[in-house]
Design a protein around this motif. Structure first.
Motif, mmCIF file in Angstrom:
data_model
loop_
_atom_site.group_PDB
_atom_site.id
_atom_site.type_symbol
_atom_site.label_atom_id
_atom_site.label_comp_id
_atom_site.label_asym_id
_atom_site.label_seq_id
_atom_site.Cartn_x
_atom_site.Cartn_y
_atom_site.Cartn_z
ATOM 1 N N THR A 177 6.512 -12.479 7.792
ATOM 2 C CA THR A 177 4.816 -11.783 6.953
ATOM 3 C C THR A 177 4.283 -11.709 8.532
ATOM 4 O O THR A 177 4.492 -13.043 9.056
ATOM 5 N N SER A 195 -2.894 -0.642 2.156
ATOM 6 C CA SER A 195 -3.170 -1.625 0.880
ATOM 7 C C SER A 195 -4.037 -1.403 -0.546
ATOM 8 O O SER A 195 -3.822 -2.253 -1.538
ATOM 9 N N THR A 201 -1.809 -4.039 -2.442
ATOM 10 C CA THR A 201 -1.723 -5.708 -3.159
ATOM 11 C C THR A 201 -3.177 -6.380 -2.911
ATOM 12 O O THR A 201 -4.240 -6.405 -2.051
ATOM 13 N N THR A 202 -3.123 -6.906 -3.360
ATOM 14 C CA THR A 202 -4.240 -8.211 -3.207
ATOM 15 C C THR A 202 -3.783 -9.417 -2.026
ATOM 16 O O THR A 202 -4.885 -10.759 -1.314
ATOM 17 N N HIS A 203 -3.087 -9.245 -1.302
ATOM 18 C CA HIS A 203 -2.021 -10.383 -0.065
ATOM 19 C C HIS A 203 -3.006 -9.699 1.355
ATOM 20 O O HIS A 203 -1.767 -9.295 1.591
ATOM 21 N N THR A 204 -4.108 -9.398 1.539
ATOM 22 C CA THR A 204 -4.088 -8.642 2.576
ATOM 23 C C THR A 204 -4.259 -9.680 3.992
ATOM 24 O O THR A 204 -4.568 -9.376 5.311
ATOM 25 N N ASN A 208 3.488 -7.755 5.126
ATOM 26 C CA ASN A 208 4.480 -8.027 4.990
ATOM 27 C C ASN A 208 5.335 -7.073 5.784
ATOM 28 O O ASN A 208 4.810 -5.915 6.490
ATOM 29 N N ARG A 211 5.048 -3.371 4.784
ATOM 30 C CA ARG A 211 3.169 -2.846 5.097
ATOM 31 C C ARG A 211 3.415 -2.291 6.710
ATOM 32 O O ARG A 211 3.077 -1.187 6.922
ATOM 33 N N ASN A 232 7.229 3.024 -5.623
ATOM 34 C CA ASN A 232 6.024 1.397 -5.389
ATOM 35 C C ASN A 232 5.401 1.522 -7.519
ATOM 36 O O ASN A 232 5.531 -0.017 -8.093
ATOM 37 N N ILE A 236 6.719 -2.411 -9.286
ATOM 38 C CA ILE A 236 5.107 -3.086 -9.855
ATOM 39 C C ILE A 236 6.392 -3.260 -11.166
ATOM 40 O O ILE A 236 5.556 -4.353 -11.393
ATOM 41 N N ARG A 241 3.249 -8.368 -10.052
ATOM 42 C CA ARG A 241 2.298 -7.849 -9.273
ATOM 43 C C ARG A 241 0.923 -7.378 -10.415
ATOM 44 O O ARG A 241 1.577 -7.411 -11.326
ATOM 45 N N CYS A 242 0.484 -7.388 -9.236
ATOM 46 C CA CYS A 242 -0.671 -6.365 -10.026
ATOM 47 C C CYS A 242 -0.464 -5.255 -10.214
ATOM 48 O O CYS A 242 0.160 -4.795 -9.617
#
Length: 390
Positions: A177, A195, A201-204, A208, A211, A232, A236, A241-242
Motif C-alpha cells: 500500500t 473509494s 473501501t473503508t481503508h481510506t 493499495n 486503487r 467488483n 465482494i 468485505r463490506c
C-alpha cells in the motif's frame, strides 16, 4: 437363575389383568425439524444460509454524491465530464438493507458463465432480474466504451507512482500500500469518489495497488464502469468485505419490476463529496498523520500493554522499568495529552468555520448576481411584454 434364562411368552389381551388396560402415554420424541426458508426471497437453501450466517452481519458502504460544481476545473471534474458520469455521481437513490443483502446472497457461482441457464441473472423476490455490465450501463445511462482497464495489462508501478504521488519516486519496498498523504492533492480528491463509488473501501488512509492503478488510469482514459462494477460485485460476494453499491442494486430491482413498497430499513447515506468536506477531511488526516509520526505518547499503552513513560519524567521511567503502574505520572501525562487534543480540535473547528464563512460569502455573491439578472429580466419584460397567447 433358570427362570431368568427361560423364554417368556407374550401375554394376550385375555391373559392380561385389569391393570393392563392402563397404558402409558407415548413419549414425545423431540425430532429436529428440517430447516425451511422463504423461497420467494432466496433461490436455494444455500443462499438462505449464506444470508443468515454471513451476509446479515456485514456492513454496507453507500455511494456518495459529488457536488460537480465545486470541482469543475479540477481533475475530478474532468474525469466526470470525460466519462459522462453526471448521473453516476448524482444523489444516490434510497437503498434498502434487506434488498441489498438478499441480492448478494442470491448471486450464484455461475453468474459469469455463458453456458449457465441463469447467466448474468440474479433471483430476486420470485423472479430473475438481469445483472450484467450492460444492465449497469443502462441504469446509469452510459454507453459501452471500448477501453477497459480489466483487459489492459498492468501498468508499471514506477509509472503509477510518478503520475499520482508527490514526495516519493518509487513504490515503498516490501509494502502493498501507499500512504494516502503521498498522493497529489487533486488525486486525493479523485480518490474520495473512487473509494466510495467505484472501488468501495473503508481503508481510506492507505491506497493499495489496484486503487493506485485505477487512479492512474482515470487521469487520461475512460473507464467501462459496467465491467468494473460487475467484477467488483463478484469479488465482494466471495470475500469478507463490506457490501457495496446499495443504490445501484436497489435501483436495478426497481427498474425490473421488484416491489419495494414494503421495505422499511434504509441504508444509511454518507456525506456528499464537496469542497468543505474535502477540507475538513484533509485537516483530520494531517492531524492523525502527525500524531502517528511522533511515536507512542506518554501515558498510552505500548504493544506490551504497559504505559509509555514521559521522556522528561525520571520517576515515571523508574516505575516503568520496575513494572509498577505509574499512577501520578500517567495521570498528569493523560491530562497533558487531553489538553493538547482539545486544542487541536478547537483548531480544526476554527478552520472549518473559516471554510464555511468563505463558502457562505461565495454563495451570497452568486445570489446577488442572480438577483441582479432577474431584476434586469423583469425590467425588460415590463418594457417589452410578450404577446398574448392566441
Amino acid at each position: 437363575m433358570l427362570l431368568d434364562t427361560m423364554p417368556r411368552s407374550k401375554k394376550t389381551p385375555q391373559d392380561a389383568g385389569p391393570s393392563s388396560e392402563k397404558r402409558k402415554a407415548p413419549s414425545k420424541k423431540t425430532s429436529k425439524q428440517p430447516v425451511t426458508y422463504d423461497d420467494t426471497k432466496f433461490e436455494t437453501e444455500g443462499a438462505w444460509l449464506l444470508y443468515k450466517n454471513v451476509l446479515s452481519a456485514r456492513n454496507i458502504i453507500s455511494e456518495r454524491r459529488v457536488l460537480i460544481s465545486d470541482f469543475a476545473n479540477e481533475l475530478l471534474g474532468h474525469v466526470i465530464q470525460r466519462n459522462k458520469w453526471e448521473k453516476f455521481v448524482a444523489t444516490p437513490r434510497v437503498a434498502y438493507v434487506e434488498i441489498v443483502k438478499e441480492f448478494y446472497a442470491n448471486i450464484h457461482d455461475n453468474l459469469d458463465n455463458p453456458e449457465h441457464p441463469q447467466y448474468q441473472q440474479v433471483y430476486m423476490r420470485g423472479q430473475y432480474i438481469p445483472f450484467s455490465p450492460l444492465a449497469i450501463l443502462r441504469y446509469y445511462e452510459l454507453d459501452n466504451t471500448e477501453t477497459d482497464i480489466l483487459q489492459a495489462p498492468n501498468t508499471n508501478l514506477q509509472e503509477v507512482v510518478t503520475s499520482i504521488c508527490q514526495g516519493i519516486d518509487h513504490w515503498p519496498d516490501g509494502s502493498s500500500t501507499l500512504n494516502y498523504n503521498c498522493l497529489l492533492p487533486q488525486v486525493r480528491t479523485l480518490d474520495k469518489m473512487v473509494s466510495a463509488n467505484i472501488l468501495p473501501t473503508t481503508h481510506t488512509s492507505t491506497v493499495n495497488m489496484e486503487r493506485a492503478r485505477l487512479l492512474h488510469w482515470l487521469q487520461t482514459k475512460t473507464l467501462n464502469i459496467g465491467n468494473y462494477i460487475f467484477a467488483n460485485v463478484l469479488h465482494i460476494r466471495n470475500n469478507r468485505r463490506c457490501l457495496a453499491f446499495p443504490s445501484l442494486i436497489t435501483g436495478l430491482c426497481e427498474m425490473y419490476g421488484i416491489d419495494l413498497s414494503h421495505e422499511i430499513t434504509r441504508v444509511k447515506r454518507t456525506m456528499q463529496i464537496d469542497r468543505i468536506g474535502i477540507r475538513s477531511s484533509e485537516v483530520h488526516m494531517t492531524r492523525n498523520s502527525e500524531r502517528s509520526s511522533q511515536g507512542p505518547v506518554a501515558g498510552q499503552s505500548n504493544v506490551h500493554g504497559q504505559p509509555e513513560p514521559a521522556q522528561d519524567d525520571p520517576m515515571a521511567e523508574d516505575l516503568y522499568q520496575s513494572g509498577t503502574e505509574p499512577t501520578l505520572a500517567s495521570n498528569s501525562n493523560e491530562l497533558h495529552q487531553w489538553r493538547t487534543s482539545n486544542a487541536e480540535i478547537k483548531a480544526d473547528i476554527r478552520e472549518i468555520r473559516e471554510a464555511l464563512v468563505q463558502e457562505a460569502e461565495s454563495r451570497r455573491r452568486d445570489h446577488d448576481a442572480l438577483s441582479a439578472q432577474m431584476t434586469q429580466l423583469l425590467g425588460y419584460f415590463s418594457l417589452y411584454p410578450p404577446p398574448p397567447p392566441q
